[in-house]
Design an enzyme around this catalytic site. Structure first.
Site, PDB file in Angstrom:
ATOM      1  N   HIS A 127       0.816  -1.214   0.000  1.00  0.00           N
ATOM      2  CA  HIS A 127       0.000   0.000   0.000  1.00  0.00           C
ATOM      3  C   HIS A 127       0.852   1.266   0.000  1.00  0.00           C
ATOM      4  O   HIS A 127       0.406   2.309   0.485  1.00  0.00           O
ATOM      5  CB  HIS A 127      -0.945  -0.005   1.200  1.00  0.00           C
ATOM      6  CG  HIS A 127      -2.004  -1.058   1.130  1.00  0.00           C
ATOM      7  ND1 HIS A 127      -2.999  -1.063   0.170  1.00  0.00           N
ATOM      8  CD2 HIS A 127      -2.228  -2.149   1.897  1.00  0.00           C
ATOM      9  CE1 HIS A 127      -3.791  -2.114   0.354  1.00  0.00           C
ATOM     10  NE2 HIS A 127      -3.343  -2.790   1.388  1.00  0.00           N
TER      11      HIS A 127
ATOM     12  N   GLU B 243      -6.921 -12.239   5.653  1.00  0.00           N
ATOM     13  CA  GLU B 243      -7.620 -10.959   5.770  1.00  0.00           C
ATOM     14  C   GLU B 243      -9.022 -10.954   5.156  1.00  0.00           C
ATOM     15  O   GLU B 243      -9.545  -9.887   4.841  1.00  0.00           O
ATOM     16  CB  GLU B 243      -6.768  -9.843   5.160  1.00  0.00           C
ATOM     17  CG  GLU B 243      -6.156 -10.143   3.805  1.00  0.00           C
ATOM     18  CD  GLU B 243      -5.129  -9.094   3.388  1.00  0.00           C
ATOM     19  OE1 GLU B 243      -5.325  -7.913   3.713  1.00  0.00           O
ATOM     20  OE2 GLU B 243      -4.148  -9.460   2.729  1.00  0.00           O
TER      21      GLU B 243
ATOM     22  N   ASP C 104      -9.057  -5.264   6.095  1.00  0.00           N
ATOM     23  CA  ASP C 104      -9.685  -6.005   5.002  1.00  0.00           C
ATOM     24  C   ASP C 104     -10.677  -7.032   5.526  1.00  0.00           C
ATOM     25  O   ASP C 104     -11.697  -7.308   4.878  1.00  0.00           O
ATOM     26  CB  ASP C 104      -8.621  -6.692   4.150  1.00  0.00           C
ATOM     27  CG  ASP C 104      -7.881  -5.713   3.253  1.00  0.00           C
ATOM     28  OD1 ASP C 104      -8.494  -5.226   2.289  1.00  0.00           O
ATOM     29  OD2 ASP C 104      -6.709  -5.424   3.523  1.00  0.00           O
TER      30      ASP C 104
END
Length: 253
Positions: A48, A151, A177
């Site tokens: 990310h 996740e 998530d």
């Protein structure tokens, strides 16, 4: 020259709790600053963040002189990306979005040399200290620590099977998530999500597999630790800087 020892892997095997930070900037200076703060591990997030293998290499070099383990999260469970990070000298990887035992096995194969795995062999890399480490290929996996990230609701339902894959050293439960997959995006501390997380850690503890988490919610973190979480990230560098900047500005408003 000897193969560097992986303090983080040894600590997990010894049952020791490891407290860490999340690093999101492509800045070796920030990484080195964080390395002086007494944490057990710092994770560079390439999933990310706009960073790649070159920045990951700079991160690993920046934290190397300090008593902290540099962990890297690749952008995906991709054998080529994993190979580059390992060749750069990463010894601990957190593989995102592992959904099934087969995907966990693919990650294991990616960090393992043939004939057991598919990691490409290169003799002159930072990992081998440019050829100075004798018999690196035969010994590399002794110090490689593979963490896989669960996740989603579907992955969490298979956490025991994923954790039991030979070569998996730990399982990280991703609250953000996971919350989205439960239908609560942006609510990682929702009671239903929290209950699922704690149940996951209880299952991992029963298996004897270290569990990990990232959260800024101390209530969730402490409950996770009590449930068995062992490697715990308690902050994100960008959030720390923003929080401190806002607080300081408020003092002078």
């Amino acid at each position: 020259m000897d193969l560097p020892k992986n303090r983080f892997k040894a600590a997990l095997r010894a049952g020791q709790r490891q407290i860490g930070l999340w690093h999101t900037f492509a800045s070796a200076d920030v990484a080195e600053l964080m390395a002086t703060c007494g944490y057990d591990w710092i994770l560079m997030d390439t999933e990310h963040s706009p960073v790649g293998p070159a920045e990951a290499l700079a991160f690993l070099r920046a934290v190397a002189p300090y008593p902290v383990t540099g962990v890297v999260r690749p952008g995906w469970n991709d054998a080529v990306e994993i190979k580059k990070l390992l060749d750069a000298g990463a010894q601990t990887l957190l593989i995102p979005y592992v959904q099934t035992p087969d995907e966990a096995r693919a990650a294991v194969a990616a960090v393992t040399y043939p004939p057991s795995g598919i990691r490409g062999v290169a003799g002159v890399t930072r990992a081998t200290r440019y050829g100075a480490i004798a018999n690196y290929a035969e010994r590399a996996n002794d110090e490689i620590c593979l963490l896989v990230q669960v996740e989603t609701r579907d992955a969490l339902a298979q956490i025991e099977e994923i954790a039991s894959v030979d070569g998996v050293d730990g399982v990280f439960i991703g609250p953000a998530d996971l919350a989205a997959s439960f239908g609560y995006p942006g609510q990682p501390s929702h009671p239903e999500v929290k209950a699922a997380i704690l149940d996951g850690f209880a299952k991992l503890k029963k298996l004897g597999v270290p569990g990990g988490i990232l959260s800024r919610d101390d209530t969730l973190l402490r409950a996770s630790a009590e449930a068995g979480a062992q490697f715990i990230a308690v902050e994100i560098d960008a959030t720390m800087i923003r929080t401190a900047a806002l607080a300081r500005r408020a003092e002078w408003s």
